[in-house]
Design an enzyme around this catalytic site. Structure first.
Site, PDB file in Angstrom:
ATOM      1  CE  LYS A 198      94.797 -57.788   6.941  1.00 25.80           C
ATOM      2  NZ  LYS A 198      93.923 -57.025   7.840  1.00 25.80           N
ATOM      3  CE  LYS A 216      96.300 -58.848   2.268  1.00 27.37           C
ATOM      4  NZ  LYS A 216      94.990 -59.535   2.372  1.00 27.37           N
ATOM      5  NE  ARG A 269      83.892 -56.531   2.725  1.00 24.38           N
ATOM      6  CZ  ARG A 269      84.383 -55.667   3.630  1.00 24.38           C
ATOM      7  NH1 ARG A 269      83.560 -54.824   4.232  1.00 24.38           N
ATOM      8  NH2 ARG A 269      85.674 -55.676   3.935  1.00 24.38           N
ATOM      9  NE  ARG A 291      86.099 -53.810  -1.049  1.00 24.86           N
ATOM     10  CZ  ARG A 291      86.641 -54.337   0.046  1.00 24.86           C
ATOM     11  NH1 ARG A 291      86.658 -53.658   1.174  1.00 24.86           N
ATOM     12  NH2 ARG A 291      87.169 -55.547   0.025  1.00 24.86           N
ATOM     13  NE  ARG A 340      96.911 -48.783   0.370  1.00 24.07           N
ATOM     14  CZ  ARG A 340      97.102 -47.845   1.294  1.00 24.07           C
ATOM     15  NH1 ARG A 340      97.028 -48.176   2.578  1.00 24.07           N
ATOM     16  NH2 ARG A 340      97.346 -46.610   0.950  1.00 24.07           N
ATOM     17  CG  ASP A 375      87.537 -58.038   1.884  1.00 25.58           C
ATOM     18  OD1 ASP A 375      86.360 -57.606   1.842  1.00 25.58           O
ATOM     19  OD2 ASP A 375      88.410 -57.553   2.609  1.00 25.58           O
ATOM     20  CD  GLU A 428      91.563 -58.605   4.977  1.00 26.94           C
ATOM     21  OE1 GLU A 428      90.711 -58.027   5.691  1.00 26.94           O
ATOM     22  OE2 GLU A 428      92.605 -58.050   4.587  1.00 26.94           O
ATOM     23  CG  ASN A 449      86.699 -57.781   6.564  1.00 20.66           C
ATOM     24  OD1 ASN A 449      87.709 -57.229   6.978  1.00 20.66           O
ATOM     25  ND2 ASN A 449      86.592 -58.227   5.315  1.00 20.66           N
TER      26      ASN A 449
END
Length: 315
Positions: free
Chosen positions: A125, A160, A210, A224, A232, A272, A280, A282
């Protein structure tokens, strides 16, 4: 080429073989003739510069409920491995950071994916904040006044934890919600880290995309979609995976960040994207490869192994 591969992960016997990306990595490696071991990060031991792990050899199969056979526990010198996959789940805490320091002793002679130094240097993040103009309005702070000022400017916001994962602890605060100060009080009683505040993006109702990248190149994406009434969209908390195409904006984002991912040795990455915004990057244990393969036939883990094998040949 036969590679000796160790996978540092949560217990493989407990994963869902139909959805777990690490399992697909193992299955793909085995199909290529590579030899596999698994171990937990707690099994690492460093003595006199030698890094070992109490590991088990594995045989995997695509059979639900009977997807792995584990060999006896043995002490493995990780410097004798060709590849170590660092695939344990977040949170990105001091235990996670310590594991990167330990793996640094064997990389790059043993190729660690992703590069442990860069995993440590690129919290998911925070790393994204280095790419100006890609994020939605975002504040990272421990300062209550700064957070309240951000809320005044963006009254519909997301809160978050900085080092969580899988959607854990993510909350939406609507304009009429008066719980912000109480939530901050609770968080700061339990944690010393700052929090992340982000302007809420209504586009999340259409999904949180994603995108998987291998060596800086996008290979495909899944969408998603959050449950009705939920914010979420993470699959771990009930989000639904759906097929989706890469947009021109997705490709633009990947072109901006891809060279830096490649430079840092971040070989397997999941980003994301909500609407037109990157939220983000990841780098710890990105997921989504099984769903991508199911929807599109693209196997991101196969492309990863293609690149790893080429890197081992190159030296």
């Amino acid at each position: 080429m036969t590679l000796r591969v160790a996978i540092q992960m949560n217990p493989i016997s407990g994963v869902n073989s139909e959805t777990d990306t690490s399992f697909l990595m193992a299955l793909n490696a085995q199909e290529r003739g590579h030899k596999l071991w698994v171990y937990a990060p707690e099994a690492l031991a460093l003595e006199d510069g030698a890094l070992t792990a109490r590991a088990q050899s594995i045989t995997v199969r695509n059979v639900v409920g009977d997807h792995v056979t584990l060999g006896p526990v043995e002490v493995v010198d990780l410097s004798t491995m060709d590849v170590v996959l660092m695939r344990q789940d977040p949170p990105f805490d001091m235990a996670y950071i310590t594991a990167t320091h330990l793996l640094e002793h064997i990389h790059p002679k043993t190729l660690v994916v992703n590069d442990p130094v860069e995993v440590r240097n690129c919290p998911e993040k925070l790393f994204v904040t280095h790419f100006k103009g890609l994020q939605p309005p975002t504040l990272v702070s421990h300062d209550i006044d700064a957070i309240l000022d951000f809320r005044a400017r963006f009254p519909d916001m997301i809160l978050k934890p900085l080092y969580g994962g899988g959607g854990s602890g993510v909350a939406r605060l609507k304009p009429e919600d008066g719980n912000l100060e109480a939530m901050l009080e609770l968080h700061f009683e339990l944690n010393r880290e700052p929090v992340i505040c982000q302007a809420f993006l209504p586009a999340v109702s259409a999904g949180d995309k994603r995108v998987l990248l291998v060596d800086g190149e996008p290979v495909g994406a899944i969408n998603r979609i959050p449950l009705t009434g939920q914010t979420r969209s993470n699959l771990r908390v009930g989000g639904t995976a759906a097929a989706v195409d890469l947009t021109a904006r997705d490709i633009e984002i990947c072109k901006i960040i891809g060279p830096e991912l490649r430079r840092r040795g971040l070989l397997f990455v999941g980003i994301d994207v909500i609407g037109d915004y990157l939220t983000e990057i990841n780098v710890t244990s990105p997921t989504g490869a099984q769903q991508l393969k199911r929807f599109t036939g693209i196997d991101a883990t196969a492309l990863m192994w293609d690149r790893i094998e080429a890197m081992r040949i190159e030296g």
